[in-house]
Design a protein around this motif. Structure first.
Motif, PDB file in Angstrom:
ATOM      1  N   THR A   1      29.974  65.610  60.361  1.00  0.00           N
ATOM      2  CA  THR A   1      29.388  65.539  61.692  1.00  0.00           C
ATOM      3  C   THR A   1      30.454  65.154  62.712  1.00  0.00           C
ATOM      4  O   THR A   1      30.527  65.739  63.800  1.00  0.00           O
ATOM      5  N   GLU A   2      31.310  64.181  62.365  1.00  0.00           N
ATOM      6  CA  GLU A   2      32.391  63.791  63.278  1.00  0.00           C
ATOM      7  C   GLU A   2      33.352  64.949  63.523  1.00  0.00           C
ATOM      8  O   GLU A   2      33.749  65.206  64.667  1.00  0.00           O
TER       9      GLU A   2
ATOM     10  N   GLU B   1      29.151  80.781  81.528  1.00  0.00           N
ATOM     11  CA  GLU B   1      29.961  79.849  80.737  1.00  0.00           C
ATOM     12  C   GLU B   1      29.559  78.407  81.035  1.00  0.00           C
ATOM     13  O   GLU B   1      29.403  77.590  80.124  1.00  0.00           O
ATOM     14  N   ARG B   2      29.370  78.089  82.304  1.00  0.00           N
ATOM     15  CA  ARG B   2      28.951  76.739  82.682  1.00  0.00           C
ATOM     16  C   ARG B   2      27.595  76.399  82.046  1.00  0.00           C
ATOM     17  O   ARG B   2      27.392  75.314  81.519  1.00  0.00           O
ATOM     18  N   GLU B   3      26.667  77.356  82.112  1.00  0.00           N
ATOM     19  CA  GLU B   3      25.341  77.146  81.522  1.00  0.00           C
ATOM     20  C   GLU B   3      25.445  76.963  80.010  1.00  0.00           C
ATOM     21  O   GLU B   3      24.770  76.111  79.434  1.00  0.00           O
ATOM     22  N   PHE B   4      26.308  77.750  79.364  1.00  0.00           N
ATOM     23  CA  PHE B   4      26.511  77.617  77.923  1.00  0.00           C
ATOM     24  C   PHE B   4      27.052  76.233  77.577  1.00  0.00           C
ATOM     25  O   PHE B   4      26.574  75.584  76.651  1.00  0.00           O
ATOM     26  N   ILE B   5      28.050  75.770  78.315  1.00  0.00           N
ATOM     27  CA  ILE B   5      28.639  74.456  78.063  1.00  0.00           C
ATOM     28  C   ILE B   5      27.584  73.369  78.239  1.00  0.00           C
ATOM     29  O   ILE B   5      27.458  72.459  77.402  1.00  0.00           O
ATOM     30  N   HIS B   6      26.812  73.467  79.292  1.00  0.00           N
ATOM     31  CA  HIS B   6      25.756  72.485  79.554  1.00  0.00           C
ATOM     32  C   HIS B   6      24.705  72.502  78.440  1.00  0.00           C
ATOM     33  O   HIS B   6      24.316  71.456  77.913  1.00  0.00           O
ATOM     34  N   SER B   7      24.269  73.689  78.081  1.00  0.00           N
ATOM     35  CA  SER B   7      23.252  73.836  77.036  1.00  0.00           C
ATOM     36  C   SER B   7      23.759  73.339  75.685  1.00  0.00           C
ATOM     37  O   SER B   7      23.044  72.644  74.962  1.00  0.00           O
ATOM     38  N   ALA B   8      24.998  73.700  75.344  1.00  0.00           N
ATOM     39  CA  ALA B   8      25.573  73.264  74.063  1.00  0.00           C
ATOM     40  C   ALA B   8      25.709  71.748  74.028  1.00  0.00           C
ATOM     41  O   ALA B   8      25.466  71.112  72.992  1.00  0.00           O
ATOM     42  N   SER B   9      26.077  71.169  75.141  1.00  0.00           N
ATOM     43  CA  SER B   9      26.216  69.715  75.204  1.00  0.00           C
ATOM     44  C   SER B   9      24.879  69.018  74.973  1.00  0.00           C
ATOM     45  O   SER B   9      24.794  68.068  74.199  1.00  0.00           O
ATOM     46  N   ILE B  10      23.855  69.507  75.630  1.00  0.00           N
ATOM     47  CA  ILE B  10      22.538  68.871  75.511  1.00  0.00           C
ATOM     48  C   ILE B  10      21.878  69.159  74.161  1.00  0.00           C
ATOM     49  O   ILE B  10      21.386  68.252  73.488  1.00  0.00           O
ATOM     50  N   ASN B  11      21.867  70.416  73.759  1.00  0.00           N
ATOM     51  CA  ASN B  11      21.098  70.812  72.583  1.00  0.00           C
ATOM     52  C   ASN B  11      21.844  70.699  71.261  1.00  0.00           C
ATOM     53  O   ASN B  11      21.211  70.697  70.207  1.00  0.00           O
ATOM     54  N   PHE B  12      23.168  70.610  71.297  1.00  0.00           N
ATOM     55  CA  PHE B  12      23.933  70.555  70.059  1.00  0.00           C
ATOM     56  C   PHE B  12      24.698  69.240  69.903  1.00  0.00           C
ATOM     57  O   PHE B  12      24.566  68.557  68.891  1.00  0.00           O
ATOM     58  N   LEU B  13      25.465  68.871  70.929  1.00  0.00           N
ATOM     59  CA  LEU B  13      26.286  67.665  70.817  1.00  0.00           C
ATOM     60  C   LEU B  13      25.463  66.380  70.886  1.00  0.00           C
ATOM     61  O   LEU B  13      25.773  65.418  70.184  1.00  0.00           O
ATOM     62  N   THR B  14      24.445  66.348  71.702  1.00  0.00           N
ATOM     63  CA  THR B  14      23.642  65.130  71.834  1.00  0.00           C
ATOM     64  C   THR B  14      22.999  64.714  70.513  1.00  0.00           C
ATOM     65  O   THR B  14      23.085  63.542  70.149  1.00  0.00           O
TER      66      THR B  14
ATOM     67  N   LEU C   1      24.078  65.311  67.527  1.00  0.00           N
ATOM     68  CA  LEU C   1      25.161  64.845  66.653  1.00  0.00           C
ATOM     69  C   LEU C   1      25.584  63.428  67.041  1.00  0.00           C
ATOM     70  O   LEU C   1      25.769  62.558  66.177  1.00  0.00           O
ATOM     71  N   ARG C   2      25.727  63.197  68.349  1.00  0.00           N
ATOM     72  CA  ARG C   2      26.090  61.849  68.814  1.00  0.00           C
ATOM     73  C   ARG C   2      24.993  60.846  68.476  1.00  0.00           C
ATOM     74  O   ARG C   2      25.283  59.703  68.105  1.00  0.00           O
ATOM     75  N   ASN C   3      23.742  61.248  68.628  1.00  0.00           N
ATOM     76  CA  ASN C   3      22.626  60.348  68.305  1.00  0.00           C
ATOM     77  C   ASN C   3      22.666  59.936  66.845  1.00  0.00           C
ATOM     78  O   ASN C   3      22.389  58.781  66.505  1.00  0.00           O
ATOM     79  N   PHE C   4      23.008  60.884  65.962  1.00  0.00           N
ATOM     80  CA  PHE C   4      23.113  60.556  64.542  1.00  0.00           C
ATOM     81  C   PHE C   4      24.228  59.536  64.322  1.00  0.00           C
ATOM     82  O   PHE C   4      24.036  58.518  63.655  1.00  0.00           O
ATOM     83  N   LEU C   5      25.405  59.801  64.911  1.00  0.00           N
ATOM     84  CA  LEU C   5      26.554  58.922  64.684  1.00  0.00           C
ATOM     85  C   LEU C   5      26.358  57.543  65.313  1.00  0.00           C
ATOM     86  O   LEU C   5      26.757  56.532  64.737  1.00  0.00           O
ATOM     87  N   GLU C   6      25.762  57.500  66.486  1.00  0.00           N
ATOM     88  CA  GLU C   6      25.612  56.227  67.190  1.00  0.00           C
ATOM     89  C   GLU C   6      24.332  55.480  66.809  1.00  0.00           C
ATOM     90  O   GLU C   6      24.243  54.271  67.040  1.00  0.00           O
ATOM     91  N   GLY C   7      23.365  56.170  66.259  1.00  0.00           N
ATOM     92  CA  GLY C   7      22.101  55.525  65.909  1.00  0.00           C
ATOM     93  C   GLY C   7      21.894  55.420  64.415  1.00  0.00           C
ATOM     94  O   GLY C   7      22.032  54.345  63.817  1.00  0.00           O
TER      95      GLY C   7
END
Length: 171
Positions: free
Chosen positions: A34-35, A110-123, A125-131
């Protein structure tokens, strides 16, 4: 003391259930992958390391990350400005306007893709690692401490029984 004696091979260690050991190994593997996936996705979405550090700092300070112009949008802006300089009625100007508009749409996508990927994919993953992972680590440490306490008690009981048996044998 118990931990040190176990590491030196002077004390017995209570082994955990094989299924539980398997779960711990899978949890470690999940965390490591995940990291790696999180870091590489961040690199893919924002190749500029200094911009990534800036975004990281904004997130940690709970501030809104300022919106950046994508490379496609910047190219579109240059093409539109060039078209205006050459004249929108000229063939070169018309072409620059058409290509510039297409680049603008690509940059917005591209901007929309980056925003969407950040919210729907990275968040997540971060929630798993931080929680979840922090909870797993905390519970693992507690279990390790309880096991060490149990093994220390077992060792004391064994010594007490040995001393009792020795006292019973010696008149």
């Amino acid at each position: 003391l118990q931990f040190t004696e176990e590491k030196l091979g002077q004390a017995e260690k209570t082994e955990l259930d094989a299924h539980f050991e398997n779960l711990l190994a899978r949890a470690d593997c999940t965390k490591n992958w995940t990291e790696k996936i999180l870091r590489q996705t961040e690199v893919l979405l924002q190749p500029n390391p200094s911009a990534r550090v800036e975004e990281f700092l904004y997130e940690k300070l709970d501030r809104k990350v300022p919106s950046r112009v994508t490379n496609g949008e910047l190219l579109a802006q240059y093409m539109t400005e060039a078209a205006n300089d050459f004249g929108p009625g000229t063939p070169y100007g018309k072409t620059l306007i058409k290509v510039g508009e297409t680049q603008r749409r690509l940059g917005a996508a591209e901007r929309e893709f980056i925003h969407s990927a950040s919210i729907n994919f990275l968040t997540p993953l971060r929630n798993f690692l931080e929680g979840d992972w922090r909870t797993i680590s905390k519970e693992r440490r507690i279990l390790q401490n309880r096991r060490l306490d149990l093994d220390a008690c077992k060792a004391r009981l064994k010594k007490a029984k040995a001393a009792e048996a020795k006292a019973a044998v010696t008149p």
